[in-house]
Enzyme design. Structure first.
Site, short mmCIF file in Angstrom:
data_model
loop_
_atom_site.label_atom_id
_atom_site.label_comp_id
_atom_site.label_asym_id
_atom_site.label_seq_id
_atom_site.Cartn_x
_atom_site.Cartn_y
_atom_site.Cartn_z
N ILE A 100 9.05 7.55 16.17
CA ILE A 100 8.54 8.15 14.93
C ILE A 100 7.26 8.95 15.17
CG2 ILE A 100 7.87 7.70 12.55
CD1 ILE A 100 10.74 6.86 13.17
N ARG A 133 -3.86 10.99 4.50
CA ARG A 133 -2.75 11.92 4.39
C ARG A 133 -1.93 11.74 3.11
NH1 ARG A 133 -1.28 15.01 8.28
NH2 ARG A 133 0.79 15.14 7.36
N CYS A 171 -3.71 13.11 12.46
CA CYS A 171 -4.35 11.80 12.38
C CYS A 171 -4.19 11.13 13.72
CB CYS A 171 -3.75 10.95 11.26
SG CYS A 171 -2.15 10.27 11.63
N ARG A 223 2.20 14.46 12.13
CA ARG A 223 2.81 14.29 10.82
C ARG A 223 2.74 15.58 9.99
NH1 ARG A 223 1.44 8.27 8.58
NH2 ARG A 223 -0.71 8.61 9.15
N PRO A 224 3.46 16.63 10.41
CA PRO A 224 3.38 17.93 9.72
C PRO A 224 3.92 17.86 8.30
CG PRO A 224 5.18 17.92 11.31
CD PRO A 224 4.41 16.66 11.53
N ILE A 225 3.50 18.86 7.50
CA ILE A 225 3.86 18.90 6.08
C ILE A 225 4.96 19.92 5.82
CG2 ILE A 225 1.62 18.08 5.27
CD1 ILE A 225 0.91 21.05 4.74
N ASP A 226 5.58 20.45 6.85
CA ASP A 226 6.54 21.54 6.66
C ASP A 226 7.72 21.13 5.77
OD1 ASP A 226 7.20 19.89 8.90
OD2 ASP A 226 8.75 21.31 9.48
N LEU A 227 8.17 19.88 5.87
CA LEU A 227 9.31 19.45 5.06
C LEU A 227 8.95 19.37 3.58
CD1 LEU A 227 11.03 16.74 7.28
CD2 LEU A 227 11.51 19.18 7.10
N ASP A 254 5.57 0.86 11.69
CA ASP A 254 4.33 0.19 11.31
C ASP A 254 4.27 -1.26 11.78
OD1 ASP A 254 3.21 2.40 10.19
OD2 ASP A 254 3.48 1.80 8.10
N LYS A 304 0.83 -1.20 0.00
CA LYS A 304 0.00 0.00 0.00
C LYS A 304 0.87 1.26 0.00
CE LYS A 304 -1.45 1.93 3.74
NZ LYS A 304 -1.96 3.04 4.53
N ASN A 305 1.91 1.26 0.82
CA ASN A 305 2.74 2.46 0.97
C ASN A 305 3.62 2.71 -0.24
OD1 ASN A 305 1.62 2.99 3.45
ND2 ASN A 305 3.28 2.04 4.62
N ARG A 349 -8.10 -0.43 5.33
CA ARG A 349 -7.25 0.57 4.68
C ARG A 349 -5.92 -0.04 4.26
NH1 ARG A 349 -5.40 4.37 8.23
NH2 ARG A 349 -4.36 5.17 6.39
#
Length: 429
Positions: A336, A100, A124, A129-133, A314, A22-23, A406
Site C-alpha cells: 500500500i 491529509r 507524508c 498518497r497522491p490526490i489524482d484519483l 495500518d 479515527k478513520n 493522533r
C-alpha cells in the site's frame, strides 16, 4: 514533549474498551458540510486529528458543540456539527498540511457550494498518497479542476452531475470524497472498484441516515441517486478496528488474555486468520472479541498488506513487532505505502533481526528483545515500539509520542489497566 516509558515482562489480562474509529470519524465529520442541518455523532474518539479537523471545519463556518466526556461507555463523546451557512470554501495550507484527511472537505464543499479551494496536502512520512484519483473522480461528476499556487480549485457552478468512475486502484480517501460528492449530484453516480473498508461503509450508513440514496455499500460497486438536500441525522461511529488489532497484539506478544469490548471480528478477517495461524486464540463474544495466548508458542507467519478485506496496512508495523519474538521467520510485504518500514531500525535497536528487501521485510524471530531508547516516526510505527517494549527485558523509552496521540486514545491508561508497566512522562525542556 512527552515520551512513554515501558518496562516489559508483564502478562496483560483484562478488558479494553475500543474507541470510535479515527478513520471513520474524520470523513463523518466532513459529511456535516453536506447539510444545513445538524449532524450528531456519538462515540467520537478524543484524538489530536479530531481537533485538527474541527479547526478546519470551524473556519468553513461549521458550529460545533461537544459533551466533552469520554466516560460514556460505547457512546463515548457526542459531537454536534451544524453547517447552516458555509462561510468559506477555502481550506488553507496551515491546517491541511497537518493532516491529509483534511482533503476530504473537497467533495462536500464543491457538491454543496459549487466551489472548493483546498490546499494540496503534500506527502507524508509513510508515502506520497497522491490526490489524482480524488480529482479525476470529481471531473467525472462534472467538476472543473485547476491547480494553482499550491491549491486545488474545483468548480461546478451549476452543480455536480451523476457519472461513472472506475478507480484504477482502490483508494479509501477518494472513495469517501466521491461518495459524499455524489449524494448531491444530479442523477445517478456509479463508483466501480470502490473501497470496501468498514470505515467507508460506516460513512455510507451515515449519509443514508441523512437522506442519501446509496446501494452496494460493502461491495466494489456503489450506486448513488443524487438528492436535492440532506437533513439532520444521528450516527454512532463504528469501533476502531486498528485499535482493536493493536491491543490484540498486546495480548499475543505478552502471552495474555484480553477482551476487546465493542470490537468486530469480521472487520479484521485476514488479520484474525494470521494471528490464529501464529498460535493466538481469538473468539467472538457477546461484548466483543477475546484474544489470548496462554500456552502456545508464537509461530512466524507471512503477511501481505492489501485493501479490505485483506490485511490492513495500518497493522503491519504492530504485527512485525509480534513476529520479532516468534519462532522461525516471517515475510512482511507492504503493497500500500512505499515507505512503511521506518520502524525497522528502531526495532533493531531492541535486538530484532529484520532485513528489508525492497517492499518486503524478512523477520527472523529472536528469543528476547531488550529495552532501548527508540524514536517514533509515524502513528503505527510508534505503537509498534510500545508493543515491542511490552515483550522486552528492561526499560524502553519511546520518544516523539505526539504521533501516538493522533490515533490512540489513552493508550498507556488502557494498557496499564491490564497490567502493563507503562507510563507517560514529560521530557525535560
Amino acid at each position: 514533549m512527552d515520551k512513554i516509558r515501558v518496562r516489559g515482562g508483564n502478562v496483560l489480562k483484562g478488558t479494553i474498551d475500543i474507541s470510535g474509529a479515527k478513520n471513520a470519524a474524520l470523513p463523518l465529520m466532513t459529511a456535516a458540510l453536506l447539510s444545513d442541518e445538524t449532524l450528531t455523532l456519538s462515540n467520537v474518539p478524543h484524538l489530536a486529528d479530531i481537533s485538527t479537523l474541527l479547526s478546519l471545519l470551524a473556519q468553513h463556518g461549521v458550529e460545533v458543540s461537544m459533551d466533552g466526556n469520554a466516560s460514556g461507555g460505547h457512546t463515548g463523546r457526542v459531537m454536534k456539527l451544524t453547517a447552516k451557512t458555509i462561510t468559506s470554501t477555502t481550506a488553507p495550507y496551515d491546517i491541511v498540511r497537518k493532516m491529509r484527511a483534511s482533503f476530504l472537505v473537497m467533495g462536500p464543499l464543491v457538491a454543496r457550494c459549487g466551489l472548493a479551494r483546498v490546499s494540496q496536502p503534500g506527502g507524508c512520512a509513510i508515502g506520497g498518497r497522491p490526490i489524482d484519483l480524488h480529482l479525476k473522480g470529481l471531473q467525472a461528476l462534472g467538476a472543473e479542476i485547476e491547480l494553482s499556487e499550491g491549491y486545488v480549485e474545483a468548480r461546478a457552478p451549476k452543480g455536480l452531475v451523476g457519472g461513472r468512475f472506475v478507480f484504477p486502484v482502490v483508494s479509501v480517501g477518494a472513495s469517501e470524497n466521491l461518495l459524499m460528492a455524489a449524494c448531491l449530484a444530479k442523477g445517478e453516480t456509479e463508483l466501480v472498484n470502490v473501497a470496501r473498508e468498514p470505515e467507508v461503509v460506516d460513512l455510507g450508513h451515515c449519509l443514508i441516515a441523512m437522506g442519501a440514496k446509496i446501494e452496494g455499500l460493502g461491495t466494489d460497486t456503489v450506486r448513488i441517486q443524487g438528492v436535492d438536500r440532506l437533513h439532520a441525522a444521528q450516527h454512532q461511529i463504528v469501533a476502531d478496528r486498528i485499535e482493536a488489532g493493536t491491543y490484540a497484539i498486546a495480548a499475543a506478544i505478552t502471552g495474555g488474555d484480553i477482551l476487546l469490548r465493542h470490537a468486530h471480528i469480521d472487520h479484521l478477517p485476514v488479520f484474525v486468520d494470521k494471528l490464529r495461524e501464529a498460535g493466538v486464540t481469538i473468539t467472538a463474544e457477546a461484548e466483543g472479541v477475546r484474544v489470548a495466548r496462554t500456552a502456545a508458542p508464537l509461530i512466524g507467519v507471512d503477511v501481505m498488506t492489501e485493501p479490505f478485506p485483506g490485511f490492513a496496512t495500518d497493522l503491519q508495523a504492530q504485527t512485525m513487532a509480534l513476529m520479532t519474538v516468534a519462532n522461525g521467520a516471517a515475510m512482511m510485504t507492504e503493497t500500500i505505502f512505499e515507505n512503511r518500514f521506518m520502524h525497522v531500525p528502531e526495532l533493531a535497536r531492541m535486538g530484532a533481526n529484520v532485513t528489508i528487501h525492497g517492499s518486503s521485510a524478512l523477520v527472523r524471530g529472536v528469543k528476547r528483545l531488550t529495552g532501548a531508547q527508540v524514536m517514533a516516526t509515524d502513528l503505527r510505527a510508534s505503537v509498534s515500539l510500545v508493543l515491542a517494549g511490552l515483550a522486552a527485558e528492561g526499560e524502553t523509552i519511546v520518544h516523539r509520542v505526539y504521533h501516538l496521540d493522533r490515533g490512540y486514545e489513552r493508550l498507556e491508561e488502557k494498557l496499564a489497566a491490564c497490567g502493563a508497566d507503562v507510563e507517560r512522562v514529560r521530557e525535560a525542556g
